[in-house]
Design an enzyme around this catalytic site. Structure first.
Site, PDB file in Angstrom:
ATOM      1  N   HIS A   1     146.740  89.041  50.586  1.00  0.00           N
ATOM      2  CA  HIS A   1     145.960  90.109  51.199  1.00  0.00           C
ATOM      3  C   HIS A   1     144.572  89.564  51.529  1.00  0.00           C
ATOM      4  O   HIS A   1     144.259  88.428  51.214  1.00  0.00           O
ATOM      5  CB  HIS A   1     145.853  91.313  50.254  1.00  0.00           C
TER       6      HIS A   1
ATOM      7  N   LYS B   1     147.133  83.831  48.251  1.00  0.00           N
ATOM      8  CA  LYS B   1     146.734  85.237  48.245  1.00  0.00           C
ATOM      9  C   LYS B   1     147.399  85.927  49.437  1.00  0.00           C
ATOM     10  O   LYS B   1     147.354  85.417  50.555  1.00  0.00           O
ATOM     11  CB  LYS B   1     145.205  85.316  48.355  1.00  0.00           C
TER      12      LYS B   1
END
Length: 224
Positions: free
Chosen positions: A111, A109
């Site tokens: 963010h 991921k």
């Protein structure tokens, strides 16, 4: 290592009742025709997953290992580690000690918190929780993640040890997938039940008598 006989037999019966363990003819990933099928993903409601977590927790406590936390490899290991942590929270043998858990994403991921790991920080002695070990890919990836974080893989905890050799006909591996993991990483594999327990169920249940010979023949051909 597997659970004491009564616990293992209770689990096998539970898996049969839930349709997680089935008998017949099933094609495996390797192309073999297996006389039985086991898929822990079919424990798919709150009651069955809650009871499943108890079996995992009991197997881990009975093994007598020192451990600090749990790790569930994506994807099946995620609910398994979660359910086990919930059951360990009320396990009398742990005297109220809360056991943290973590799991990984298949893709990083970019963010928020980022990365591939979710949950508690990986530290100390970590137990990897999954349903079965086939090729050992999930274990290899988990061990790499755990070691990269500076933690130590302590054991692998699975639902069922199929006690089965890998490889093509005439070129079967010397060991089962479980034995290969134990030798490769130097950590124990704990199973709630094994093929031996499935065969004990067949031997003691007249309603399942039609499947006894097929499972025995399969074990003689591929088993350890």
């Amino acid at each position: 290592m597997t659970m004491p006989g009564s616990h293992a037999q209770s689990f096998v019966r539970f898996a049969l009742e839930q349709g997680v363990l089935r008998f017949g003819e099933f094609k495996t990933k390797s192309g073999r025709l297996s006389p039985y099928f086991f898929n822990a993903g079919l424990f798919n409601d709150g009651a069955s997953v809650g009871r499943l977590g108890h079996f995992y927790a009991q197997a881990l406590v009975d093994a007598g290992l020192s451990f600090d936390m749990l790790f569930g490899p994506a994807y099946k290991g995620i609910p398994l580690a979660t359910a086990t942590a919930v059951s360990l929270a009320v396990e009398p043998a742990l005297s109220g000690r809360l056991v943290p858990f973590a799991f990984n994403r298949k893709e990083a991921k970019d963010h928020g918190e980022g990365g591939v790991l979710v949950g508690a920080p990986l530290q100390g002695r970590v137990v990897i929780i999954d349903d079965v070990i086939t090729a050992g890919t999930s274990v290899r990836e988990s061990v790499s993640l755990i070691r990269a974080a500076g933690a130590q893989p302590a054991a692998v905890l699975i639902a069922l040890d199929r006690m089965e050799r890998a490889g093509a006909e005439g070129a079967l591996s010397a060991h089962s997938a479980v034995q290969d993991v134990e030798q490769t990483y130097g950590i124990p594999v704990i199973s709630i039940a094994s093929l031996t327990d499935i065969m004990a169920l067949l031997a003691g249940d007249a309603a399942l008598a039609d499947y006894r010979d097929a499972v025995a023949a399969y074990r003689a051909r591929y088993g350890i």
